[in-house]
Motif scaffolding. Sequence first.
Motif, short mmCIF file in Angstrom:
data_model
loop_
_atom_site.label_atom_id
_atom_site.label_comp_id
_atom_site.label_asym_id
_atom_site.label_seq_id
_atom_site.Cartn_x
_atom_site.Cartn_y
_atom_site.Cartn_z
N ILE A 14 9.41 -33.10 4.85
CA ILE A 14 8.31 -32.30 5.38
C ILE A 14 6.98 -33.03 5.22
O ILE A 14 6.14 -33.04 6.12
CB ILE A 14 8.26 -30.92 4.67
CG1 ILE A 14 9.47 -30.08 5.07
CG2 ILE A 14 6.97 -30.18 5.00
CD1 ILE A 14 9.54 -29.74 6.54
N LEU A 17 5.77 -35.60 7.89
CA LEU A 17 5.41 -35.16 9.24
C LEU A 17 3.90 -34.99 9.40
O LEU A 17 3.22 -34.54 8.48
CB LEU A 17 6.11 -33.83 9.54
CG LEU A 17 7.65 -33.85 9.46
CD1 LEU A 17 8.20 -32.44 9.66
CD2 LEU A 17 8.23 -34.80 10.49
N VAL A 19 0.75 -33.69 12.41
CA VAL A 19 0.56 -32.92 13.64
C VAL A 19 0.76 -33.83 14.85
O VAL A 19 0.34 -34.99 14.85
CB VAL A 19 -0.83 -32.25 13.69
CG1 VAL A 19 -0.95 -31.16 12.66
CG2 VAL A 19 -1.95 -33.26 13.54
N ASP A 21 3.70 -34.85 15.86
CA ASP A 21 5.05 -35.43 15.79
C ASP A 21 6.04 -34.54 16.53
O ASP A 21 5.91 -33.31 16.53
CB ASP A 21 5.51 -35.57 14.33
CG ASP A 21 4.83 -36.71 13.59
OD1 ASP A 21 4.09 -37.47 14.24
OD2 ASP A 21 5.03 -36.82 12.37
N LEU A 98 10.21 -24.88 7.34
CA LEU A 98 9.87 -25.09 8.75
C LEU A 98 9.77 -23.75 9.46
O LEU A 98 10.72 -22.96 9.44
CB LEU A 98 10.93 -25.97 9.42
CG LEU A 98 10.84 -26.16 10.94
CD1 LEU A 98 9.54 -26.87 11.32
CD2 LEU A 98 12.05 -26.94 11.46
N CYS A 113 0.86 -23.71 4.32
CA CYS A 113 1.64 -24.93 4.52
C CYS A 113 1.26 -25.99 3.49
O CYS A 113 2.12 -26.74 3.00
CB CYS A 113 1.43 -25.47 5.94
SG CYS A 113 2.28 -24.51 7.22
N VAL A 119 5.69 -26.76 7.21
CA VAL A 119 5.03 -27.07 8.48
C VAL A 119 5.32 -25.98 9.50
O VAL A 119 6.31 -25.25 9.39
CB VAL A 119 5.48 -28.44 9.06
CG1 VAL A 119 5.06 -29.58 8.15
CG2 VAL A 119 6.98 -28.47 9.31
N HIS A 120 4.43 -25.90 10.49
CA HIS A 120 4.68 -25.04 11.65
C HIS A 120 4.89 -25.94 12.85
O HIS A 120 4.22 -26.96 13.00
CB HIS A 120 3.49 -24.11 11.91
CG HIS A 120 3.65 -23.25 13.13
ND1 HIS A 120 3.18 -23.63 14.37
CD2 HIS A 120 4.26 -22.05 13.32
CE1 HIS A 120 3.48 -22.69 15.26
NE2 HIS A 120 4.14 -21.73 14.65
N ALA A 121 5.85 -25.56 13.69
CA ALA A 121 6.13 -26.35 14.89
C ALA A 121 6.25 -25.43 16.10
O ALA A 121 6.58 -24.25 15.98
CB ALA A 121 7.43 -27.14 14.71
N ILE A 165 5.03 -30.61 15.94
CA ILE A 165 4.39 -30.18 14.70
C ILE A 165 2.93 -29.79 14.99
O ILE A 165 2.15 -30.61 15.47
CB ILE A 165 4.43 -31.28 13.62
CG1 ILE A 165 5.88 -31.69 13.33
CG2 ILE A 165 3.73 -30.81 12.35
CD1 ILE A 165 6.76 -30.58 12.82
N ASP A 168 0.54 -29.38 9.59
CA ASP A 168 1.28 -30.21 8.64
C ASP A 168 0.91 -29.85 7.20
O ASP A 168 0.12 -28.93 6.95
CB ASP A 168 1.08 -31.70 8.92
CG ASP A 168 -0.37 -32.15 8.82
OD1 ASP A 168 -1.16 -31.51 8.11
OD2 ASP A 168 -0.72 -33.17 9.46
#
Length: 204
Positions: A14, A17, A19, A21, A98, A113, A119-121, A165, A168
Motif C-alpha cells: 500500500i 502506491l 495517486v 497509479d 483498499l 488513509c 488507499v482509495h481507488a 489510486i 494515497d
Amino acid sequence: MKKVLTTPISDEAIKSLNVGDIVYLSGTLVTCRDEGHRRVIVEGIMPELPLEKMAIFHAGPIVKDVESGWEMVSIGPTTSMRMERYEKEFLAKTGVKLVIGKGGMGAKTAEGCQESIAVHAVFPGGCGVVAAEQVEKIEGKEWPEFGMPEAFWILKVKEFGPLIISIDTQGNNLFESNKIGFHEKKEIALEETAKAIVSMIAKS
C-alpha cells in the motif's frame, strides 16, 4: 508491467502506491455501502468475515440465484463520497487497506488513509457488466436484511480493475488537487475573457 495487489494486502504494498497509479486486485473483495458502514460505525457490529488487510467496494451489485449459489450479473461502483462521514473511522476499526468506488473522497478520508495506511481507488463508472466478468465466484453473503444492493457480498476476483489510486498513504488526493488546478485555470480564463470583452467594447 501490470501491478496487481493480492489480499491480504501488506502495508508495504500500500505504501508503494501513489495517486494516479493504475492497479488491479486479486483475492477477496467485499461490497460495502451506506448500510454496511453505518452498521460498523454507528451500531458497532462487525461482519463475521475479518476485514483486516482486505479490500471493500462501494457498489450495489445485481445478483442472480443459481443452483450452485449466486451469479454476478452486474456490479457498478457507487459514489464514494456518500461514505465520507464514516470512512476514516471505518478504516481504523476494520483494518481495510483498499477502498474502491466511484469519484473521489474528501479530506477526512485522506486523513484516515494516512493514519491507517490505506488507499482509495476509482473503478471506471458504467462498466458494471465488465466488472461482473472479473468476479470468479461469490463466496458468501452477510447482512441480507439490507437487500441486494446493500448486502455484504464476499467475492473472489482476479485482476479486478483497472483501479486508479485517488488517495494515497501520504494524504495526496487526486480529485482535490484537480479541483484546485481547474479552479485556477477557470480564473485565468475568466480574466482573459473579461479583458477581451473590454477591448472589444473600447474598439466599437
